[in-house]
Design a protein around this motif. Structure first.
Motif, PDB file in Angstrom:
ATOM      1  N   VAL A  38       5.405  -4.841  -8.181  1.00  0.00           N
ATOM      2  CA  VAL A  38       6.552  -4.170  -8.788  1.00  0.00           C
ATOM      3  C   VAL A  38       7.757  -4.332  -7.873  1.00  0.00           C
ATOM      4  O   VAL A  38       7.675  -4.030  -6.673  1.00  0.00           O
ATOM      5  CB  VAL A  38       6.286  -2.671  -9.021  1.00  0.00           C
ATOM      6  N   SER A  39       8.862  -4.807  -8.433  1.00  0.00           N
ATOM      7  CA  SER A  39      10.103  -4.986  -7.667  1.00  0.00           C
ATOM      8  C   SER A  39      11.198  -4.106  -8.247  1.00  0.00           C
ATOM      9  O   SER A  39      11.185  -3.785  -9.444  1.00  0.00           O
ATOM     10  CB  SER A  39      10.555  -6.454  -7.704  1.00  0.00           C
ATOM     11  N   LYS A  40      12.146  -3.749  -7.395  1.00  0.00           N
ATOM     12  CA  LYS A  40      13.290  -2.933  -7.812  1.00  0.00           C
ATOM     13  C   LYS A  40      14.561  -3.776  -7.767  1.00  0.00           C
ATOM     14  O   LYS A  40      14.874  -4.384  -6.748  1.00  0.00           O
ATOM     15  CB  LYS A  40      13.431  -1.719  -6.879  1.00  0.00           C
ATOM     16  N   HIS A  41      15.264  -3.834  -8.887  1.00  0.00           N
ATOM     17  CA  HIS A  41      16.501  -4.610  -8.944  1.00  0.00           C
ATOM     18  C   HIS A  41      17.662  -3.767  -8.417  1.00  0.00           C
ATOM     19  O   HIS A  41      17.868  -2.630  -8.867  1.00  0.00           O
ATOM     20  CB  HIS A  41      16.775  -5.066 -10.376  1.00  0.00           C
ATOM     21  N   CYS A 204       2.843   2.826  -8.046  1.00  0.00           N
ATOM     22  CA  CYS A 204       3.538   3.161  -6.806  1.00  0.00           C
ATOM     23  C   CYS A 204       4.839   2.363  -6.782  1.00  0.00           C
ATOM     24  O   CYS A 204       4.838   1.146  -6.558  1.00  0.00           O
ATOM     25  CB  CYS A 204       2.658   2.803  -5.605  1.00  0.00           C
ATOM     26  N   LEU A 205       5.962   3.029  -7.052  1.00  0.00           N
ATOM     27  CA  LEU A 205       7.255   2.347  -7.143  1.00  0.00           C
ATOM     28  C   LEU A 205       7.882   2.181  -5.764  1.00  0.00           C
ATOM     29  O   LEU A 205       7.875   3.114  -4.955  1.00  0.00           O
ATOM     30  CB  LEU A 205       8.218   3.139  -8.030  1.00  0.00           C
ATOM     31  N   PRO A 206       8.456   1.014  -5.498  1.00  0.00           N
ATOM     32  CA  PRO A 206       9.109   0.801  -4.203  1.00  0.00           C
ATOM     33  C   PRO A 206      10.465   1.483  -4.153  1.00  0.00           C
ATOM     34  O   PRO A 206      11.162   1.597  -5.159  1.00  0.00           O
ATOM     35  CB  PRO A 206       9.257  -0.720  -4.147  1.00  0.00           C
ATOM     36  N   SER A 207      10.854   1.918  -2.971  1.00  0.00           N
ATOM     37  CA  SER A 207      12.179   2.511  -2.798  1.00  0.00           C
ATOM     38  C   SER A 207      13.203   1.472  -2.369  1.00  0.00           C
ATOM     39  O   SER A 207      14.401   1.656  -2.546  1.00  0.00           O
ATOM     40  CB  SER A 207      12.130   3.634  -1.759  1.00  0.00           C
ATOM     41  N   SER A 208      12.735   0.365  -1.812  1.00  0.00           N
ATOM     42  CA  SER A 208      13.637  -0.676  -1.316  1.00  0.00           C
ATOM     43  C   SER A 208      13.948  -1.673  -2.420  1.00  0.00           C
ATOM     44  O   SER A 208      13.104  -1.969  -3.275  1.00  0.00           O
ATOM     45  CB  SER A 208      13.007  -1.403  -0.128  1.00  0.00           C
ATOM     46  N   THR A 209      15.162  -2.225  -2.402  1.00  0.00           N
ATOM     47  CA  THR A 209      15.548  -3.256  -3.358  1.00  0.00           C
ATOM     48  C   THR A 209      15.495  -4.643  -2.744  1.00  0.00           C
ATOM     49  O   THR A 209      15.849  -5.615  -3.384  1.00  0.00           O
ATOM     50  CB  THR A 209      16.980  -3.014  -3.872  1.00  0.00           C
ATOM     51  N   SER A 210      15.047  -4.738  -1.510  1.00  0.00           N
ATOM     52  CA  SER A 210      15.112  -6.051  -0.861  1.00  0.00           C
ATOM     53  C   SER A 210      13.843  -6.438  -0.122  1.00  0.00           C
ATOM     54  O   SER A 210      13.341  -7.544  -0.262  1.00  0.00           O
ATOM     55  CB  SER A 210      16.286  -6.084   0.129  1.00  0.00           C
ATOM     56  N   LYS A 211      13.257  -5.526   0.638  1.00  0.00           N
ATOM     57  CA  LYS A 211      12.220  -5.940   1.580  1.00  0.00           C
ATOM     58  C   LYS A 211      10.794  -5.761   1.088  1.00  0.00           C
ATOM     59  O   LYS A 211       9.864  -6.281   1.696  1.00  0.00           O
ATOM     60  CB  LYS A 211      12.379  -5.186   2.895  1.00  0.00           C
ATOM     61  N   SER A 212      10.573  -5.025  -0.012  1.00  0.00           N
ATOM     62  CA  SER A 212       9.192  -4.673  -0.309  1.00  0.00           C
ATOM     63  C   SER A 212       8.927  -4.615  -1.797  1.00  0.00           C
ATOM     64  O   SER A 212       9.834  -4.491  -2.619  1.00  0.00           O
ATOM     65  CB  SER A 212       8.846  -3.328   0.325  1.00  0.00           C
ATOM     66  N   GLU A 430       5.297  10.907   4.389  1.00  0.00           N
ATOM     67  CA  GLU A 430       4.799  11.874   5.374  1.00  0.00           C
ATOM     68  C   GLU A 430       3.816  11.222   6.342  1.00  0.00           C
ATOM     69  O   GLU A 430       3.684  11.655   7.488  1.00  0.00           O
ATOM     70  CB  GLU A 430       4.123  13.042   4.658  1.00  0.00           C
ATOM     71  N   GLN A 431       3.125  10.180   5.873  1.00  0.00           N
ATOM     72  CA  GLN A 431       2.155   9.474   6.713  1.00  0.00           C
ATOM     73  C   GLN A 431       2.705   8.130   7.184  1.00  0.00           C
ATOM     74  O   GLN A 431       1.936   7.278   7.623  1.00  0.00           O
ATOM     75  CB  GLN A 431       0.853   9.271   5.935  1.00  0.00           C
ATOM     76  N   GLU A 432       4.034   7.980   7.072  1.00  0.00           N
ATOM     77  CA  GLU A 432       4.710   6.734   7.447  1.00  0.00           C
ATOM     78  C   GLU A 432       4.145   5.543   6.676  1.00  0.00           C
ATOM     79  O   GLU A 432       3.937   4.451   7.210  1.00  0.00           O
ATOM     80  CB  GLU A 432       4.632   6.500   8.961  1.00  0.00           C
ATOM     81  N   VAL A 433       3.907   5.786   5.408  1.00  0.00           N
ATOM     82  CA  VAL A 433       3.372   4.777   4.503  1.00  0.00           C
ATOM     83  C   VAL A 433       4.364   4.570   3.372  1.00  0.00           C
ATOM     84  O   VAL A 433       5.005   5.517   2.905  1.00  0.00           O
ATOM     85  CB  VAL A 433       2.000   5.224   3.942  1.00  0.00           C
ATOM     86  N   GLU A 434       4.526   3.327   2.941  1.00  0.00           N
ATOM     87  CA  GLU A 434       5.321   2.988   1.773  1.00  0.00           C
ATOM     88  C   GLU A 434       4.429   2.313   0.746  1.00  0.00           C
ATOM     89  O   GLU A 434       3.332   1.843   1.068  1.00  0.00           O
ATOM     90  CB  GLU A 434       6.475   2.045   2.158  1.00  0.00           C
ATOM     91  N   CYS A 435       4.906   2.234  -0.501  1.00  0.00           N
ATOM     92  CA  CYS A 435       4.130   1.575  -1.552  1.00  0.00           C
ATOM     93  C   CYS A 435       3.832   0.127  -1.188  1.00  0.00           C
ATOM     94  O   CYS A 435       2.779  -0.413  -1.546  1.00  0.00           O
ATOM     95  CB  CYS A 435       4.878   1.634  -2.872  1.00  0.00           C
ATOM     96  N   ALA A 436       4.749  -0.507  -0.473  1.00  0.00           N
ATOM     97  CA  ALA A 436       4.563  -1.916  -0.087  1.00  0.00           C
ATOM     98  C   ALA A 436       3.406  -2.112   0.888  1.00  0.00           C
ATOM     99  O   ALA A 436       2.967  -3.240   1.106  1.00  0.00           O
ATOM    100  CB  ALA A 436       5.854  -2.454   0.549  1.00  0.00           C
ATOM    101  N   ASN A 437       2.895  -1.020   1.464  1.00  0.00           N
ATOM    102  CA  ASN A 437       1.829  -1.122   2.469  1.00  0.00           C
ATOM    103  C   ASN A 437       0.432  -1.083   1.877  1.00  0.00           C
ATOM    104  O   ASN A 437      -0.547  -0.951   2.616  1.00  0.00           O
ATOM    105  CB  ASN A 437       1.955   0.026   3.481  1.00  0.00           C
ATOM    106  N   PHE A 438       0.330  -1.188   0.553  1.00  0.00           N
ATOM    107  CA  PHE A 438      -0.986  -1.212  -0.074  1.00  0.00           C
ATOM    108  C   PHE A 438      -1.743  -2.463   0.349  1.00  0.00           C
ATOM    109  O   PHE A 438      -1.208  -3.562   0.352  1.00  0.00           O
ATOM    110  CB  PHE A 438      -0.832  -1.181  -1.600  1.00  0.00           C
ATOM    111  N   ILE A 439      -3.020  -2.292   0.692  1.00  0.00           N
ATOM    112  CA  ILE A 439      -3.841  -3.403   1.150  1.00  0.00           C
ATOM    113  C   ILE A 439      -4.605  -3.978  -0.041  1.00  0.00           C
ATOM    114  O   ILE A 439      -5.465  -3.308  -0.623  1.00  0.00           O
ATOM    115  CB  ILE A 439      -4.818  -2.948   2.251  1.00  0.00           C
ATOM    116  N   VAL A 440      -4.266  -5.196  -0.408  1.00  0.00           N
ATOM    117  CA  VAL A 440      -4.872  -5.859  -1.557  1.00  0.00           C
ATOM    118  C   VAL A 440      -6.277  -6.312  -1.199  1.00  0.00           C
ATOM    119  O   VAL A 440      -6.478  -6.945  -0.155  1.00  0.00           O
ATOM    120  CB  VAL A 440      -4.009  -7.050  -2.004  1.00  0.00           C
TER     121      VAL A 440
END
Length: 440
Positions: A38-41, A204-212, A430-440
């Motif tokens: 999932v990407s954010k424009h 899990c939606l990303p908050s960043s529009t560029s890096k993740s 809170e756990q210093e985790v972002e949606c982009a950190n999901f382990i495939v």
């Protein structure tokens, strides 16, 4: 430049192939889960995903619509001719599943270069929920491809004209509808792969529009992430959910179909808190779905920000501003589209964003609530100004509370359709985790 022996290259290749065989299912075995990115424009704040459609493979970038009824694409310009494409002929099983609005029709649109204009096909009404425009589209089936190994044949979708994608960000060819219908994306995947493929998905939606990127995970998996400070550390959030019921609105909330339940995901918010203090003046009848399908609370990925009925909005913003005033935070001029904006002069930042009062949605009882923190509440306008990311939905809206995408970012949500319940974790930050950190 480093050099390698033939033996070293052989070992390296073996390890790569072994890793792939462990990560991905065999093409002959039905998968237990599938993952879409999932990407954010940045300009439109629209959330998209990608997969392939047709034979040969035709890459598609599609808007992610949580409450959308079905997958639909622009067949005039965004879809090359496919050898596995089949029109939905009147009387066929796919037409019955799609609940067509008319009987057999002539060509919906002229598209001689594509060859997708077919007689004797059934039509459905489909909606671009960004612009709220509706068009009649032919029903069809084709093969979709998710990842390098998984082919899903006979996938039902709507074949629309280019006119309907107006209002979508550049490069978006259509919409992936994740809604609660027989032809919604999650239900079709479950029906194709059988009992081992659970009828659930996580978002899990990303908050960043560029890096993740964020993720949509279909089926049953363990939700394992790594923290930003250590990529080798594993954080398993599989058992970290709180749960509330998914409610069915018996009346459609869309403009593209009538006479069936809403495809949207409704939840039973019973009260709202600011810093865990209930707002007692809220008209609680607005929080319930009435016999005409009005009221209640739903979740949306196409609304950038949460939208509240006017009386609820006024109470929430008034109480929120009072809490900030007690923190000696100054109000500043509104910044469109927001009315509640504040100076950052006396505000601090922590792991979950700017330190502001938390807003909570309370469910069946006071012990079940979804609390939103700074990163999901405030929108940074500049280094000096932040605004509360809530919008006034006016009086008598169709739905009293629409929880928008900004409030969902970096929160893990699990939609269990079989059990009709929503799992939510609150913010992963809170756990210093972002949606982009999901382990495939």
């Amino acid at each position: 430049m480093a050099t390698y022996s033939i033996f070293q290259l052989f070992i390296f290749s073996f390890l790569i192939l072994k890793s792939l065989s462990q990560t991905h299912p065999s093409p002959k075995q039905p998968p237990k889960s599938l993952i879409l990115p999932v990407s954010k424009h940045p300009s439109t704040l629209q959330y998209t995903t990608q997969f392939n459609l047709g034979t040969p493979l035709n890459p598609q970038t599609l808007l992610l619509d949580l409450g959308g009824r079905l997958l639909w694409i622009d067949c005039e310009n965004g879809y090359n001719h496919s050898s596995t494409y089949r029109p939905g002929l009147c009387g066929s099983a796919m037409c019955s599943a799609a609940k067509p609005i008319f009987g057999c029709e002539l060509c919906l649109f002229s598209s001689s270069k594509q060859g997708f204009c077919n007689n004797n096909t059934c039509l459905v009404a489909i909606e671009n929920t960004i612009t709220t425009t509706v068009q009649f589209a032919e029903i069809a089936i084709d093969t979709i491809s998710i990842g390098p190994f998984t082919m899903v044949p006979n996938f039902i979708f709507g074949c629309a004209s280019a006119w309907l994608i107006k209002g979508l960000d550049s490069g978006i060819n259509g919409v992936v509808g994740l809604g609660r219908t027989r032809i919604g994306f999650p239900t079709q995947l479950t029906s194709r792969f059988g009992g081992t493929f659970r009828r659930k998905f996580a978002l899990c939606l990303p908050s960043s529009t560029s890096k993740s990127n964020g993720i949509v995970v279909f089926g049953d998996v363990r939700y394992v992430f790594y923290p930003n400070y250590n990529k080798s550390k594993l954080i398993d959030l599989t058992t970290s959910f709180s749960f509330t019921k998914l409610l069915v609105n018996p009346v459609t909330t869309a403009d593209d179909v009538q006479g069936e339940p809403s495809a949207d995901y409704f939840i039973g918010v019973t009260s709202i808190t600011i810093n865990k203090k209930p707002i007692s003046q809220i008209n609680t009848t607005l929080l319930s779905i009435d016999k005409n399908g009005f009221g209640g609370t739903k979740i949306s990925t196409v609304k950038p920000y949460t939208v509240l009925e006017s009386s609820i909005y006024n109470l929430v913003t008034e109480n929120f501003a009072k809490e900030l005033e007690a923190m000696n935070v100054a109000r500043v001029a509104p910044m469109t589209p927001f009315t509640e904006c504040f100076s950052t002069k006396n505000l601090k930042y922590n792991l979950v964003g700017v330190e502001v009062p938390n807003i909570g949605f309370v469910f069946e009882n006071e012990d079940v609530y979804w609390e939103l923190h700074g990163a999901n509440l405030m929108v940074e306008i500049s280094r000096e100004v932040v605004c509360l990311g809530l919008l006034d939905g006016g009086l008598n809206p169709r739905t009293s509370i629409v929880i928008g995408a900004h409030q969902l970012e970096d929160n893990l949500l699990q939609f269990d359709l079989a059990a009709s319940k929503l799992g939510f974790t609150s913010t992963l930050l809170e756990q210093e985790v972002e949606c982009a950190n999901f382990i495939v």
